[in-house]
Enzyme design. Sequence first.
Site, PDB file in Angstrom:
ATOM      1  CG  ASP A  67      -0.298  -0.523   2.605  1.00 45.71           C
ATOM      2  OD1 ASP A  67       0.886  -0.248   2.610  1.00 45.71           O
ATOM      3  OD2 ASP A  67      -0.976  -1.329   3.071  1.00 45.71           O
ATOM      4  CG  ASN A 136      -9.448  -1.533  11.765  1.00 47.13           C
ATOM      5  OD1 ASN A 136      -8.588  -1.998  11.312  1.00 47.13           O
ATOM      6  ND2 ASN A 136     -10.075  -0.433  11.332  1.00 47.13           N
ATOM      7  CG  HIS A 138      -6.364  -2.508   8.469  1.00 45.82           C
ATOM      8  ND1 HIS A 138      -6.493  -1.556   9.624  1.00 45.82           N
ATOM      9  CD2 HIS A 138      -5.044  -2.290   8.203  1.00 45.82           C
ATOM     10  CE1 HIS A 138      -5.134  -0.937  10.231  1.00 45.82           C
ATOM     11  NE2 HIS A 138      -4.443  -1.504   9.121  1.00 45.82           N
ATOM     12  CD  GLU A 143      -9.130   0.951   7.604  1.00 46.67           C
ATOM     13  OE1 GLU A 143      -9.258   0.114   8.387  1.00 46.67           O
ATOM     14  OE2 GLU A 143      -8.155   2.098   7.737  1.00 46.67           O
TER      15      GLU A 143
END
Length: 260
Positions: A67, A136, A138, A143
């Site tokens: 990313d 979370n 990811h 996400e």
Amino acid sequence: MEVIILPSSKEIGALAADTIEDLVHNLPRAVLGLATGSSPLPIYDELARRHDESGLSFTQVHGFALDEYVGLPAGHPESYREVIRREFTNRVDVAPENVHGPDGTATDIAAACLAYEEAIKAAGGVDLQILGVGTNGHIGFNEPGSSLASRTRIKTLADQTRQDNARFFDNIDQVPHHVVTQGLGTIMDARHVVLVAYGAGKAQAVRDFVEGPVSASCPASVLQFHPHATILIDEAAAAKLTGAASYRHAYANKPAWQGL
């Protein structure tokens, strides 16, 4: 999915490095998927040590970053291209032209995302993808709510992710709101996925993606469908796993020839 619980990040880094070293010896032109953040650092440190001390070579290896932030100028110290160089590729003998990353500065982001997908395909696909996991759930910057079939694209970061990443910047206002990330479908195309996680702060995310339902609300849970996913975690990250004893037993009795 194989879950391996080890005492510390040092042992995890060494085991992951063993697998990468074997891959590079057997396939000198291997394609590695490179993650950033703190989780992969013990792997990169160990690979750099082996390069310096025993001549482990990466001259023909290609690396593709997971990313990149959108809007950070080229050369910004927190751009993931620079982080990958600083933490790994500049410490070994990977050819600079063999290190690839999504273009977060492109005028046409959509076209740049398509081009990145094509570059991965042209290289023969990723042989081993290194991953961390966010608090979370990811992976990459996919996400919660991300399509399980998604490809490389632009995403908006969750508030929690920006807060988690603020430690790399002077303040949270400097953390970009947008990123370009490989999609979950792109990650799933890798032939082997090695996810590493440490610490109590990751324990709930590990529990959710290893033992919870497969759901877009926990993107890492898609790895339950991967044919060769290895999860390397320390004791603190394993604290909420109901099957921890079974995972320990399976690994302790694993045939030595099987490897990861």
